[in-house]
Design a protein around this motif. Structure first.
Motif, short mmCIF file in Angstrom:
data_model
loop_
_atom_site.label_atom_id
_atom_site.label_comp_id
_atom_site.label_asym_id
_atom_site.label_seq_id
_atom_site.Cartn_x
_atom_site.Cartn_y
_atom_site.Cartn_z
N LYS A 82 -30.55 33.34 0.18
CA LYS A 82 -30.85 32.59 -0.59
C LYS A 82 -30.26 32.21 -1.95
O LYS A 82 -30.23 30.95 -2.36
N GLU A 83 -29.64 33.32 -2.65
CA GLU A 83 -29.22 33.20 -3.93
C GLU A 83 -27.94 32.11 -3.98
O GLU A 83 -28.09 31.11 -4.84
N GLU A 84 -26.87 32.02 -3.19
CA GLU A 84 -25.73 31.06 -3.33
C GLU A 84 -26.10 29.63 -2.90
O GLU A 84 -25.89 28.95 -3.70
N PRO A 85 -26.70 29.53 -1.77
CA PRO A 85 -27.21 28.08 -1.39
C PRO A 85 -28.07 27.46 -2.44
O PRO A 85 -27.99 26.23 -3.00
N PRO A 141 -20.03 25.81 -6.30
CA PRO A 141 -20.29 26.78 -5.70
C PRO A 141 -19.51 28.41 -6.48
O PRO A 141 -18.68 27.95 -7.29
N LYS A 142 -20.30 29.10 -6.76
CA LYS A 142 -19.99 30.53 -7.31
C LYS A 142 -19.59 31.73 -6.64
O LYS A 142 -19.27 32.73 -7.04
N GLY A 143 -19.72 31.57 -5.29
CA GLY A 143 -19.75 32.78 -4.43
C GLY A 143 -19.66 32.20 -3.02
O GLY A 143 -19.79 31.19 -2.74
N ARG A 144 -19.62 33.23 -2.00
CA ARG A 144 -19.70 33.07 -0.65
C ARG A 144 -20.94 33.07 -0.08
O ARG A 144 -21.87 33.85 -0.66
N PHE A 145 -21.21 32.41 0.97
CA PHE A 145 -22.54 32.28 1.64
C PHE A 145 -22.60 33.90 2.28
O PHE A 145 -21.39 34.32 2.85
N GLU A 146 -23.49 34.44 2.16
CA GLU A 146 -23.81 36.01 2.85
C GLU A 146 -24.92 35.73 3.71
O GLU A 146 -26.06 35.60 3.49
#
Length: 107
Positions: free
Chosen positions: A47-50, A59-64
């Motif tokens: 949930k963090e990146e979305p 965007p600060k990172g990739r979806f994991e």
């Protein structure tokens, strides 16, 4: 396609619907089978990146992929060997987040 297909099933909202039925022509139907994956997620992603992208628009990172326990959603259909059309339909759910159920005709 009623009467020409054994089953028509959709999935988009990721929440299973309770509208499973056999249409007049013999086609089994369900609007939304539901999501398969970690329900404590954003469509199966951590949930963090979305959430960050939604709030900041950057965007600060990739979806994991989320790593929590998965829920499996689907539908069971009994199809006639003679006609190829549905005779029975029932929901299937396994996992910790939703009430578990399985078609009674599977036992």
């Amino acid at each position: 396609v009623d009467g020409r297909a054994s089953l028509v099933v959709g999935t988009h909202t990721h929440q299973p619907t309770a509208d499973h039925q056999i249409l007049n022509g013999g086609t089994a139907y369900l609007s939304d089978a539901g999501m398969c994956g970690d329900y404590d997620s954003s469509l199966g992603m951590d949930k963090e990146e979305p959430l960050n992208r939604f709030l900041s628009k950057v965007p600060k990172g990739r979806f994991e992929a989320a790593s929590g326990p998965a829920t499996l959603c689907g539908i069971g259909v009994d199809i006639s060997d003679r006609t190829g059309l549905a005779e029975k339909i029932a929901p299937f759910r396994r996992g910790p987040r939703l009430e578990e159920t399985a078609p009674s005709f599977w036992s």
